[in-house]
Design an enzyme around this catalytic site. Structure first.
Site, mmCIF file in Angstrom:
data_model
loop_
_atom_site.group_PDB
_atom_site.id
_atom_site.type_symbol
_atom_site.label_atom_id
_atom_site.label_comp_id
_atom_site.label_asym_id
_atom_site.label_seq_id
_atom_site.Cartn_x
_atom_site.Cartn_y
_atom_site.Cartn_z
ATOM 1 N N PHE A 1 -10.896 -8.123 12.944
ATOM 2 C CA PHE A 1 -10.972 -6.894 13.728
ATOM 3 C C PHE A 1 -12.375 -6.305 13.606
ATOM 4 C CE2 PHE A 1 -6.726 -7.905 13.525
ATOM 5 C CZ PHE A 1 -6.245 -7.874 12.222
ATOM 6 N N ASP B 1 -14.688 -4.007 13.138
ATOM 7 C CA ASP B 1 -14.788 -2.586 12.748
ATOM 8 C C ASP B 1 -16.157 -2.334 12.150
ATOM 9 O OD1 ASP B 1 -13.858 -2.242 9.364
ATOM 10 O OD2 ASP B 1 -14.529 -4.027 10.370
ATOM 11 N N ASP C 1 -10.124 -4.698 2.199
ATOM 12 C CA ASP C 1 -9.686 -4.130 0.907
ATOM 13 C C ASP C 1 -10.732 -4.368 -0.177
ATOM 14 O OD1 ASP C 1 -6.148 -4.866 1.455
ATOM 15 O OD2 ASP C 1 -7.358 -3.120 1.995
ATOM 16 N N ASP D 1 -9.375 -11.068 6.980
ATOM 17 C CA ASP D 1 -9.907 -9.754 7.357
ATOM 18 C C ASP D 1 -9.343 -8.662 6.465
ATOM 19 O OD1 ASP D 1 -9.265 -7.095 8.697
ATOM 20 O OD2 ASP D 1 -10.896 -7.859 9.926
ATOM 21 N N HIS E 1 0.860 -1.196 0.000
ATOM 22 C CA HIS E 1 0.000 0.000 0.000
ATOM 23 C C HIS E 1 0.897 1.248 0.000
ATOM 24 C CE1 HIS E 1 -3.814 -2.019 0.447
ATOM 25 N NE2 HIS E 1 -3.314 -2.764 1.395
HETATM 26 N N1 LIG Z 1 -11.364 -5.076 10.000
HETATM 27 C C1 LIG Z 1 -10.541 -4.167 9.482
HETATM 28 N N2 LIG Z 1 -10.761 -2.876 9.755
HETATM 29 C C2 LIG Z 1 -9.912 -1.981 9.200
HETATM 30 C C3 LIG Z 1 -8.834 -2.323 8.383
HETATM 31 C C4 LIG Z 1 -8.201 -1.121 8.015
HETATM 32 C C5 LIG Z 1 -7.033 -0.929 7.106
HETATM 33 N N3 LIG Z 1 -6.084 -1.998 7.194
HETATM 34 C C6 LIG Z 1 -5.128 -1.994 6.104
HETATM 35 C C7 LIG Z 1 -3.969 -2.831 6.460
HETATM 36 C C8 LIG Z 1 -3.964 -3.966 5.794
HETATM 37 C C9 LIG Z 1 -5.127 -4.084 4.949
HETATM 38 O O1 LIG Z 1 -4.744 -4.544 3.682
HETATM 39 C C10 LIG Z 1 -5.717 -2.685 4.887
HETATM 40 O O2 LIG Z 1 -5.256 -2.056 3.725
HETATM 41 C C11 LIG Z 1 -8.911 -0.086 8.627
HETATM 42 N N4 LIG Z 1 -9.910 -0.646 9.320
HETATM 43 C C12 LIG Z 1 -10.982 -0.027 10.073
HETATM 44 O O3 LIG Z 1 -12.007 0.305 9.138
HETATM 45 C C13 LIG Z 1 -12.590 1.561 9.500
HETATM 46 C C14 LIG Z 1 -12.159 2.567 8.474
HETATM 47 O O4 LIG Z 1 -12.921 2.313 7.305
HETATM 48 P P1 LIG Z 1 -12.922 3.499 6.195
HETATM 49 O O5 LIG Z 1 -13.466 4.731 6.917
HETATM 50 O O6 LIG Z 1 -13.823 3.005 5.102
HETATM 51 O O7 LIG Z 1 -11.463 3.647 5.758
HETATM 52 C C15 LIG Z 1 -12.016 1.915 10.863
HETATM 53 O O8 LIG Z 1 -12.774 1.265 11.869
HETATM 54 C C16 LIG Z 1 -10.640 1.268 10.770
HETATM 55 O O9 LIG Z 1 -10.096 0.987 12.054
HETATM 56 C C17 LIG Z 1 -8.619 -3.708 8.116
HETATM 57 O O10 LIG Z 1 -7.674 -4.132 7.406
HETATM 58 N N5 LIG Z 1 -9.507 -4.579 8.696
#
Ligand SMILES: Nc1nc2c(c(CN[C@H]3C=C[C@H](O)[C@@H]3O)cn2[C@@H]2O[C@H](COP(=O)(O)O)[C@@H](O)[C@H]2O)c(=O)[nH]1
Length: 366
Positions: free
Chosen positions: A267, A269, A343, A338, A77
């Site tokens: 996670f 979210d 993504d 996840d 990224h």
């Molecule tokens: N379950 C889960 N939640 C994740 C991520 C990530 C980013 N991880 C990066 C690292 C490796 C991966 O390849 C991703 O590129 C952010 N979030 C959560 O989402 C919300 C933000 O959403 P939006 O406002 O639309 O960007 C916020 O609660 C944030 O904490 C994830 O991976 N998994």
């Protein structure tokens, strides 16, 4: 030695154990999966559709294979730090201390956004861009010493770090400053302001590091009462994604080496529940479905919110088990599933593909 004589070495081992001399260390557990299963078993407003989950597992596995999805994807990224050193550990810690609640009710051209490297970033990427931009401007935003300084790390300074290119500022700015202030205090008092001391304290256990974060930092202690249960249910979302980001960034080596990384769950979210529902895996009751589609607030700590978060964790666990049942040799865990689902959700959003909205809960937990 005749059959009925016990092996003297075995006897000695048993004697030592019985005398408590052996340090038979209990491997730490986070309690998150147990919490998720408990809430799932007691949920009446959110359910898991097993047929869709089985189908989704096959689709996710095949797409992850096609995209060669692995820990290497993390560093690909554009905005994620590339150096495999302590400064990147500090970056990831700062990022996941503040990795929450970016959603907005405003249209895309008016919502909080950050302009950086000739692009406009929203959501999670606005956070990463803001930290990179602050470092470019020699603001020591990833230093826990800085977080403690009431003269330097002020609300005005943080407002500058997260300055928006629209009229909307980042949500929960004051809460973000409070997280930094608290973390700075704990890092000073317990870890000599060193994030690598904190990692060392876990002695190579991912679950151990999650538990240390939840024990020492109130702003990582993402646990809530549910349904009158005596023990709170634990989601520990930012503590878990912090450990996962370190593991993925360092590709399981150096600071990222954890013997029990597969104990980390999905996670909880607001994006992964959205895609699990869109894929038919997560079923919302008519009332929850209507509330989510109307973009009405679901209060933090409410039963509906607990069910949305817990059933998502449990659903990803079932997807993980199904993939391993069908493809025993695949290197897959809840983290990679996840990351893939998050993504994928962002890809669908960028392509304006029709999905149910994400649920709206405002909190520092995710
Ligand atoms: N379950 C889960 N939640 C994740 C991520 C990530 C980013 N991880 C990066 C690292 C490796 C991966 O390849 C991703 O590129 C952010 N979030 C959560 O989402 C919300 C933000 O959403 P939006 O406002 O639309 O960007 C916020 O609660 C944030 O904490 C994830 O991976 N998994």
């Amino acid at each position: 030695m005749s059959d009925d004589e016990a092996d003297p070495e075995l006897l000695e081992l048993l004697r030592q154990h019985l005398q408590g001399k052996l340090n038979v260390s209990e491997e730490p557990e986070t309690g998150v999966l147990e919490s998720a299963e408990y809430v799932y078993d007691n949920a009446i407003d959110v359910a898991i559709d097993m047929r869709s989950t089985k189908r989704a597992a096959a689709a996710i596995h095949s797409q992850m294979q096609q995209k060669n999805y692995s820990t290497a994807t993390w560093a690909e990224h554009e905005l994620h730090p590339k150096a495999k050193d302590e400064s990147t550990v500090a970056f990831i810690f700062t990022m996941d201390l503040l990795n929450f609640s970016f959603w907005s009710e405003l249209p895309d051209d008016k919502r909080f956004a950050v302009s950086y490297r000739d692009k406009t970033w929203t959501g999670y990427w606005s956070l990463v861009a803001s930290i990179q931009r602050a470092l470019d401007e020699d603001i020591p935003i990833t230093s826990s010493d800085f977080w403690q300084s009431e003269e330097e790390c002020t609300l005005e300074c943080l407002r500058h770090v997260f300055r928006s290119c629209t009229d909307e500022e980042i949500p929960l700015l004051e809460e973000r400053l409070a997280c930094l202030r608290e973390a700075g205090q704990v890092m000073y008092e317990k870890y000599e302001c060193s994030f690598t001391n904190l990692i060392d304290a876990a002695a190579g256990s991912a679950a151990g590091l999650v538990n240390i974060l939840a024990r020492d930092f109130a702003c990582f202690r993402d646990e809530h009462a549910f349904d009158g249960r005596r023990k709170p249910v634990r989601f520990l979302k930012r503590a878990q994604i912090l450990v996962a980001d370190i593991w993925a960034c360092f590709q399981g080596e150096g600071y990222g080496e954890f013997r029990d990384i597969d104990k980390i769950t999905m996670f909880a979210d607001y994006r992964v529940p959205q895609i699990l529902n869109t894929m038919g895996c997560l079923y919302y009751s008519p009332l929850v479905d209507m509330t989510v589609r109307q973009r009405s607030l679901i209060p933090s700590g409410s039963s509906w919110e607990m069910q949305l978060r817990a059933c998502s964790i449990w659903c990803v666990e079932l997807i993980r088990r199904e993939i391993l049942a069908q493809h025993p040799d695949t290197k897959v865990n809840a983290i990679l599933i996840d990351f893939f689902l998050y993504d994928l959700m962002k890809e669908m959003e960028a392509n304006n593909q029709e999905t149910i909205p994400h649920h709206r809960t405002r909190s520092i937990w995710y």
